[in-house]
Design an enzyme around this catalytic site. Structure first.
Site, short mmCIF file in Angstrom:
data_model
loop_
_atom_site.label_atom_id
_atom_site.label_comp_id
_atom_site.label_asym_id
_atom_site.label_seq_id
_atom_site.Cartn_x
_atom_site.Cartn_y
_atom_site.Cartn_z
N ALA A 60 0.84 -1.20 0.00
CA ALA A 60 0.00 0.00 0.00
C ALA A 60 0.87 1.25 0.00
O ALA A 60 2.01 1.22 0.47
CB ALA A 60 -0.87 -0.01 1.25
N GLY B 107 0.61 -5.45 0.66
CA GLY B 107 -0.39 -5.62 -0.41
C GLY B 107 0.23 -6.23 -1.66
O GLY B 107 -0.45 -6.92 -2.42
N GLU C 277 0.21 -9.77 -1.10
CA GLU C 277 -1.19 -10.25 -1.14
C GLU C 277 -1.63 -10.45 -2.57
O GLU C 277 -2.31 -11.43 -2.91
CB GLU C 277 -2.10 -9.26 -0.39
CG GLU C 277 -1.90 -9.39 1.11
CD GLU C 277 -2.64 -8.37 1.93
OE1 GLU C 277 -2.55 -7.16 1.58
OE2 GLU C 277 -3.31 -8.75 2.90
N GLU D 221 3.29 -5.29 7.64
CA GLU D 221 2.19 -4.45 8.15
C GLU D 221 2.27 -4.22 9.65
O GLU D 221 1.94 -3.14 10.14
CB GLU D 221 0.83 -5.09 7.82
CG GLU D 221 0.37 -4.89 6.39
CD GLU D 221 0.88 -5.97 5.45
OE1 GLU D 221 1.89 -6.64 5.78
OE2 GLU D 221 0.27 -6.13 4.37
N1 CAA Z 1 4.42 3.65 0.43
C1 CAA Z 1 4.86 4.89 0.20
N2 CAA Z 1 6.17 5.20 0.07
C2 CAA Z 1 7.04 4.20 0.22
C3 CAA Z 1 6.64 2.88 0.48
C4 CAA Z 1 5.25 2.61 0.58
N3 CAA Z 1 4.79 1.38 0.79
N4 CAA Z 1 7.74 2.11 0.59
C5 CAA Z 1 8.79 2.92 0.39
N5 CAA Z 1 8.37 4.18 0.16
C6 CAA Z 1 9.18 5.36 -0.15
C7 CAA Z 1 10.08 5.76 1.02
O1 CAA Z 1 9.42 6.63 1.88
C8 CAA Z 1 11.23 6.42 0.29
O2 CAA Z 1 10.79 7.72 -0.06
P1 CAA Z 1 11.83 8.95 -0.07
O3 CAA Z 1 12.89 8.56 -1.05
O4 CAA Z 1 11.00 10.11 -0.45
O5 CAA Z 1 12.37 9.02 1.33
C9 CAA Z 1 11.35 5.63 -1.01
O6 CAA Z 1 10.09 4.97 -1.17
C10 CAA Z 1 12.43 4.57 -0.98
O7 CAA Z 1 12.26 3.79 0.19
P2 CAA Z 1 13.49 3.39 1.10
O8 CAA Z 1 14.33 4.58 1.31
O9 CAA Z 1 12.97 2.69 2.29
O10 CAA Z 1 14.28 2.42 0.13
P3 CAA Z 1 14.95 1.03 0.42
O11 CAA Z 1 15.44 0.56 -0.90
O12 CAA Z 1 15.89 1.14 1.56
O13 CAA Z 1 13.75 0.05 0.89
C11 CAA Z 1 11.60 -1.00 0.83
C12 CAA Z 1 12.69 -0.25 0.03
C13 CAA Z 1 12.15 -2.35 1.30
C14 CAA Z 1 10.44 -1.21 -0.09
C15 CAA Z 1 11.20 -0.16 2.07
O14 CAA Z 1 10.93 1.14 1.65
C16 CAA Z 1 10.00 -0.67 2.80
O15 CAA Z 1 10.11 -1.55 3.61
N6 CAA Z 1 8.83 -0.08 2.51
C17 CAA Z 1 7.64 -0.34 3.28
C18 CAA Z 1 6.96 -1.59 2.83
C19 CAA Z 1 5.72 -1.84 3.60
O16 CAA Z 1 5.67 -1.68 4.82
N7 CAA Z 1 4.68 -2.28 2.91
C20 CAA Z 1 3.43 -2.61 3.52
C21 CAA Z 1 2.51 -1.48 3.40
S1 CAA Z 1 1.00 -1.85 4.21
C22 CAA Z 1 0.14 -2.76 3.10
O17 CAA Z 1 0.61 -3.04 2.06
C23 CAA Z 1 -1.23 -3.17 3.57
C24 CAA Z 1 -2.19 -3.35 2.46
O18 CAA Z 1 -1.99 -3.19 1.35
C25 CAA Z 1 -3.53 -3.77 2.79
#
Ligand code: CAA
Ligand code: NAI
Length: 720
Positions: free
Chosen positions: A61, A100, A103, A123
């Site tokens: 998400a 997601g 998923e 999550e």
């Molecule tokens: N949504 C919005 N922005 C995101 C994002 C997300 N899911 N994941 C990463 N970003 C953004 C970061 O904020 C960052 O932005 P800036 O450059 O502006 O700071 C950019 O993407 C790069 O991210 P990282 O600096 O963290 O880069 P990385 O290469 O070190 O890591 C990653 C990449 C492993 C994807 C890490 O960003 C991460 O763990 N992201 C979160 C993933 C997550 O928690 N997903 C679950 C979301 S909840 C969900 O999915 C529920 C649902 O649908 C029902």
């Protein structure tokens, strides 16, 4: 947002395209829903391959959309339609498939992953559960125990582990999308019933019931008051005991209890705060994205005590050569053995045959630092000693070597001015144990160059640390606030509390450890030495000064009295708690401590009273936040978020409460102000309880959200 193309005649290729991580924002969900419908209804399409652009499948998400009114189509119907389709859908997973994103992949009939891909449900780290069927499909695929571990911890797995667990069907080293297309061509026409996870029944045995029960107990113990891990177990219980459709209803009800919770807000705030901390800037206009770090191949570490050892291990593990310097043989021997032991254990844990000891040089001679790119000084906290050392380092090291100090609070500028390379001096403040703790405060003085800051931050990142740039003042950000937190804890003991009572309240609030346990672990002598050096105790104090009064305000001599008796914490077997032996780890309430506190109170005519839990929390956390506002006003921290990152990663502050500044905002700044006024009235001899001017102005301005606070700083002192 997503692209549709046809390949090999009959295969529809759907490519998610929302850089940098293909997050599933509303527009992306709308586009994939439309083009998936087109692919599934187009008679010429026989199979579908779903992939992501730029080597990333999907990070789930769009977290920026959380907390905003919902818009765009939901994921659940899209995943349902895809899974129900009679055409095989194959996920080609590169980079990450998270939340997601995973998923969606679980709704596909087959999953092919690149060898470097990582998958998981993070999550829980955002205060949520997988809410688009993930909590119901994963256990149907890999069983309850494995799903429980992954969903409650948020741990990501490698493609190889995913293959072993059965999450993916194939791992490839080469081109994942080409392999997935070939795979799709191969499976056209095969029955899909067994590939639909929603059609499966998870094997629910008596064992699974026990696993869930044990899991719930473990999660509750580890969660430190966080709700999401507990709700994850509830969702898995639904998967184990209910038919899929009822499990999905339960999943929806459960996620609705979390989605707007204060904990989810705090955790999502932490996610962005951690990433924003990397985006430093200096008054000169130098920034994280316009300053070039120097290359660092070889580092000198001076002092192989508690900190030097951990720093050396961190560097070597990151593949960096280290020259470690000690001043005396015995310490060198102890330090060397400790470093080698830590590296050995680490190698064993990771299944490596040999630790990277070839990167290490141990020496008693500073002269061997001639060729290092950067030095990290970790000798005793003694300004005269450090100045002497920095002067010597200037003569020994090549002119381009950066000189960094790990001081926990001394003046970094005062060290810079004794060198001929002021611009190359910064603080690199690690936290104990330095090979474990994630936080690194990079202390920037007025002379520090952008290049030096960029180099220290980049090195921190290589070591896996969360770096935060801070200004130079006694204790910087973390320890400056910690001092006031400790003071409040000592005052609470004087007023009637016991150490274990204060600790219990703090641990129930969510701290990893209560303040007195932390103090025993670090050693009470650390602060004792600092207080001696700053003239709070020792021969410089006028003998007429009352024991509970220093530098014009209330002072508690309690920790000094313990140190005088040799009660230094774990290392001496006795501190605020009692330990079985010196070096023991298990704290037990100490009846002698209770007697000591009683005698102390009667000596000073203090009438003990019952201290309520809410007073412990308010006085400790509001005193910290109040100092945080002063730190912001002085420009020692650039953002409230940075202060919170420091507390979450360096001081065991519960992540689900965001950090001391975010917590103050959640409680309500007006309430914090009013409670501080109340406590200051009761304790006028504690000036730090007096509400800071910035807090007062923020309340007058209607308590704006955290990221607008900086606009209310009046005379930005401009350290940062
Ligand atoms: N949504 C919005 N922005 C995101 C994002 C997300 N899911 N994941 C990463 N970003 C953004 C970061 O904020 C960052 O932005 P800036 O450059 O502006 O700071 C950019 O993407 C790069 O991210 P990282 O600096 O963290 O880069 P990385 O290469 O070190 O890591 C990653 C990449 C492993 C994807 C890490 O960003 C991460 O763990 N992201 C979160 C993933 C997550 O928690 N997903 C679950 C979301 S909840 C969900 O999915 C529920 C649902 O649908 C029902
Ligand atoms: P320590 O007392 O465990 O180790 C200091 C080491 O430095 C000793 O082994 C000593 O022999 C060596 N040393 C002293 N003078 C030297 C010299 N001239 N050349 C080479 N080696 C020399 O101290 P600790 O706890 O490791 O602290 C080191 C620094 O790190 C201090 O500035 C301290 O404030 C800071 N720090 C300490 C933390 C902690 O929790 N212990 C946390 C963060 C920072």
């Amino acid at each position: 947002m997503a692209r549709y193309s046809r390949t090999e005649g009959t295969i529809a290729l759907i490519t998610l395209s929302n850089p940098p991580v293909n997050a599933l924002g509303a527009a992306v969900r709308r586009t994939i829903t439309d083009i998936m419908h087109r692919a599934l209804t187009d008679g010429e399409v026989k199979a579908v391959v779903l992939c992501g652009e730029n080597g990333t499948f999907c990070a789930g998400a769009d977290i920026r959309e959380f907390g905003k009114p919902p818009s765009g189509p939901a994921l659940v119907p899209l995943i349902h339609d895809m899974e129900a389709s009679e055409k095989p859908v194959v996920a080609a997973i590169e980079g990450v498939a998270l939340g997601g994103g995973l998923e969606i992949a679980l709704g596909c009939h087959y999953r092919i992953a690149h060898a470097k891909a990582r998958l998981g449900f993070p999550e829980v780290m955002l205060g949520l559960i997988p809410g688009a069927g993930g909590s119901q499909r994963l256990p149907r695929l890999i069983g309850i125990p494995a799903a429980l571990e992954l969903i409650t911890t948020g741990r990501l797995v490698s493609a190889q582990e995913a293959l072993k667990l059965g999450i993916v069907d194939q791992v490839v080293d080469g081109n994942t999308i080409e392999t997935a297309v070939k795979f799709a061509l191969n499976v056209i026409g095969r029955p899909l019933l067994s590939r639909r996870l929603s059609e499966r029944t998870p094997a629910f045995s008596v064992d699974a019931a026990a696993v869930l029960e044990e899991g719930m107990a473990r999660v509750k113990q580890r969660a430190r008051g966080a709700f999401a891990p507990v709700v994850c177990v509830q969702a898995l219980r639904a998967a184990a005991t209910l038919p899929y459709s009822r499990g999905m209803e339960t999943e929806e009800q459960l996620i609705n209890t979390l989605i707007d919770s204060s904990q989810a807000r705090a955790l999502q705030y932490c996610f962005f705060a951690q990433r924003n901390a990397r985006k430093w800037s200096l008054p000169s206009g130098a920034r994280w994205n316009n300053s070039k770090p120097r290359a660092v191949h070889r580092v000198g570490v001076v002092g192989l005590g508690t900190m030097g050892r951990g720093i050396t291990v961190s560097l070597v593990k990151a593949g960096i050569s280290v020259v470690a310097v000690e001043m005396e043989e015995k310490q060198m021997d102890l330090g060397m053995r400790a470093v080698l032991g830590m590296l050995e254990r680490d190698a064993q844990r990771r299944g490596d045959t040999r630790p990277p000891t070839h990167l290490l040089t141990f020496t008693l001679s500073l002269q061997q630092l001639g060729n290092v790119d950067l030095v990290i000084e970790a000798v005793f906290e003694d300004m005269a000693l450090k100045k002497c050392l920095f002067t010597e380092l200037c003569n020994v090291c090549k002119p381009s070597t950066l000189l960094c100090t790990n001081t926990s609070g001394l003046d970094v500028d005062a060290l810079a001015v004794v060198t001929h390379r002021r611009s190359l001096v910064v603080g690199m403040h690690f936290f104990a144990p330095a090979n474990v703790m994630k936080l690194l405060e990079v202390v920037c003085g007025p002379h520090s160059s952008a290049e030096a800051v960029a180099t220290a931050m980049t090195l921190g990142k290589r070591l896996g640390k969360v770096g935060v740039v801070v200004g130079n003042c006694p204790g910087f950000v973390g320890n400056r606030m910690m001092k006031l937190y400790l003071d409040q804890a000592y005052f609470l003991l004087e007023e009637g509390a016991a150490p274990e009572q204060v600790d219990q309240v703090l641990e129930e609030f969510g701290f990893t450890m209560g303040i007195f346990k932390v103090s025993d672990l670090s050693g009470l002598d650390v602060g004792w030495r600092v207080r001696k050096a700053s003239g709070l105790i020792g021969p410089d104090v006028n003998p007429k000064t009352p024991s509970r009064w220093r530098q014009g305000c209330r002072y508690s001599p309690l920790p000094d009295l313990l140190c005088e008796q040799g009660h230094l914490g774990q290392k001496s077997g006795r501190g605020w708690y009692l330990y079985e032996t010196p070096g023991g780890k298990e704290p037990k309430p100490d009846p002698a401590m209770h007697r000591f506190l009683q005698e102390y109170r009667s000596r000073y005519g203090l009438t003990p009273r019952h201290v309520h839990a809410h007073e412990v929390i308010e006085r400790c956390t509001y005193a910290m936040a109040n100092e945080g506002f002063r730190i912001l006003e002085e420009g020692i921290a650039a953002r409230a978020e940075d202060i919170d990152v420091i507390y979450v990663f360096g001081y065991g502050w519960p992540r689900h409460r965001g950090g001391p500044m975010f917590h103050a905002a959640q409680v309500g700044l007006a309430t914090v102000l009013q409670r501080l006024e109340h406590y200051h009235q009761l304790h006028p001899d504690v000036p730090h309880l007096q509400p800071s001017p910035l807090l007062q102005r923020l309340v007058e301005a209607g308590s704006p959200p955290v990221h607008h606070w900086r606009e209310h700083v009046q005379h930005l002192h401009s350290y940062l």
